[in-house]
Design a protein around this motif. Structure first.
Motif, PDB file in Angstrom:
ATOM      1  N   ASP A   1      -0.287  -6.926   0.475  1.00  0.00           N
ATOM      2  CA  ASP A   1      -1.347  -7.964  -0.004  1.00  0.00           C
ATOM      3  C   ASP A   1      -1.012  -9.598   0.707  1.00  0.00           C
ATOM      4  O   ASP A   1      -1.689 -10.412   0.299  1.00  0.00           O
TER       5      ASP A   1
ATOM      6  N   ALA B   1     -10.653  -5.820   2.939  1.00  0.00           N
ATOM      7  CA  ALA B   1     -11.182  -6.324   1.461  1.00  0.00           C
ATOM      8  C   ALA B   1     -11.344  -5.177   0.657  1.00  0.00           C
ATOM      9  O   ALA B   1     -11.091  -5.294  -0.606  1.00  0.00           O
ATOM     10  N   GLU B   2     -11.868  -4.046   1.264  1.00  0.00           N
ATOM     11  CA  GLU B   2     -11.794  -3.058   0.218  1.00  0.00           C
ATOM     12  C   GLU B   2     -10.853  -2.407  -0.115  1.00  0.00           C
ATOM     13  O   GLU B   2     -10.582  -2.265  -1.515  1.00  0.00           O
TER      14      GLU B   2
ATOM     15  N   GLY C   1      -7.855  -4.470  -0.389  1.00  0.00           N
ATOM     16  CA  GLY C   1      -7.118  -5.364  -0.831  1.00  0.00           C
ATOM     17  C   GLY C   1      -5.723  -5.696  -0.231  1.00  0.00           C
ATOM     18  O   GLY C   1      -4.945  -6.286  -0.967  1.00  0.00           O
ATOM     19  N   ILE C   2      -5.831  -5.472   1.253  1.00  0.00           N
ATOM     20  CA  ILE C   2      -4.431  -5.486   1.768  1.00  0.00           C
ATOM     21  C   ILE C   2      -4.694  -6.405   3.175  1.00  0.00           C
ATOM     22  O   ILE C   2      -6.023  -6.300   3.686  1.00  0.00           O
ATOM     23  N   TRP C   3      -3.904  -6.972   3.770  1.00  0.00           N
ATOM     24  CA  TRP C   3      -3.784  -7.285   5.157  1.00  0.00           C
ATOM     25  C   TRP C   3      -3.197  -6.409   6.089  1.00  0.00           C
ATOM     26  O   TRP C   3      -2.220  -5.613   5.612  1.00  0.00           O
TER      27      TRP C   3
ATOM     28  N   HIS D   1      -7.858  -8.779   7.258  1.00  0.00           N
ATOM     29  CA  HIS D   1      -8.123  -8.468   5.847  1.00  0.00           C
ATOM     30  C   HIS D   1      -8.833  -7.459   5.419  1.00  0.00           C
ATOM     31  O   HIS D   1      -9.994  -7.469   5.853  1.00  0.00           O
TER      32      HIS D   1
ATOM     33  N   SER E   1       0.804  -1.132  -0.054  1.00  0.00           N
ATOM     34  CA  SER E   1      -0.214  -0.175   0.126  1.00  0.00           C
ATOM     35  C   SER E   1       0.973   1.243  -0.010  1.00  0.00           C
ATOM     36  O   SER E   1       1.967   1.238   0.167  1.00  0.00           O
TER      37      SER E   1
END
Length: 297
Positions: free
Chosen positions: A180, A271-272, A274-276, A269, A173
């Motif tokens: 991710d 989800a919006e 797309g990362i942890w 996670h 990010s």
């Protein structure tokens, strides 16, 4: 040189960086050859310090900051790191004002801990944001002398527990704070020291330079490069003063057990995006650096 050092690359990206880049180069050149230090230079006109001789310096044309600028920059950084993984077993990417340290109380073997990424995939250090306690450290920072001998106070900032040591393809990010990769491996001995706030006058000047890069009327906040770029020089003074106002520094052994557990337990996670990621953890508590770390860089 240790055999495992041949398999590790360190990388960063800079503009004009006369203070932190020499520190970064000199520190990592103690453990790997300079040819394994990769410096992406944002702008063909940038001045590179002499310490960079022997490093892999890659000059790139600059791009005027605007909406999506930093998103694209970190996409490029991710792709560059993934390309390096075709030739190196482990790649460490950090901003130039971030230094990794293996705790001397646990052997101090930085290469050994970084090398564990070969099995773990991706590693994250625990993060200490070093601060200029302007009430206790009146002298300006002298970059020619060890930083941790001049600045002995810091705070926890979990946002810098970055997944910055990777042996797997990764997509970061903005800022490299999250990625991710689905597994959090918070190394028990590794620290990331964030140095942005180590000197009051330097900090004010750096913030003014950041704001000068922004186009008049450019979109603000995360649309360009994150909210930190919007703060003015006086905001930096007020930020450092807030730690003085919060009280005297605390003493501890720098194990930070419950703080590490909170970071681990909050892993989830997003989800919006797309990362942890883990939850944020920071406050105005200042901790005195243990003597065992004072001579590390």
């Amino acid at each position: 040189m240790e055999p495992q050092a041949c398999d590790i690359a360190f990388a960063t990206m800079v503009g004009d960086e006369p203070v932190f880049l020499p520190i970064w180069i000199n520190y990592y050149a103690r453990i790997v050859p300079k040819a394994q230090l990769f410096i992406l230079v944002d702008g063909l006109h940038r001045v590179i310090p002499p310490e960079a001789e022997g490093c892999q310096v890659i000059r790139l044309p600059s791009v005027t900051p605007g909406p999506g600028w930093d998103v694209a920059r970190w996409r490029m950084i991710s792709l560059f790191t993934n390309a390096l993984l075709q030739r190196f077993g482990v790649v460490v990417f950090n901003d130039v004002d971030e230094i990794l340290l293996a705790d001397p109380a646990q052997g101090g073997n930085l290469l050994g801990h970084i090398g564990q990424a070969r099995e773990a995939g991706v590693l994250s250090p625990f993060a200490i944001e070093m601060l200029h306690r302007i009430d206790l450290e009146p002298d300006p920072l002298d970059p020619a002398h060890p930083i941790l001998a001049q600045r002995r106070f810091g705070r926890i900032n979990a946002s810098y527990c970055k997944p910055c040591i990777t042996a797997r393809p990764i997509n970061w990010s903005i800022g490299g704070h999250y990625a991710d990769y689905p597994t959090l491996n918070l190394d028990p001995a590794l620290f990331l020291f964030h140095l942005r706030f180590v000197d009051h006058d330097m900090l004010r000047g750096r913030q003014a330079s950041r704001q000068a890069m922004m186009q008049p009327g450019a979109a603000k906040g995360a649309e360009v490069a994150g909210a930190g770029w919007l703060k003015g020089a006086q905001d930096m003074t007020d930020f450092l003063q807030s730690f003085v106002d919060a009280g005297p520094p605390l003493e501890n052994d720098f194990s930070f057990g419950w703080q590490r557990r909170r970071i681990i337990d909050s892993w989830h996670h997003d989800a919006e995006a797309g990362i942890w990621r883990h939850d944020r953890l920071h406050n105005r508590k200042t901790y005195r650096l243990p003597d065992r770390m004072a001579d590390q860089f």
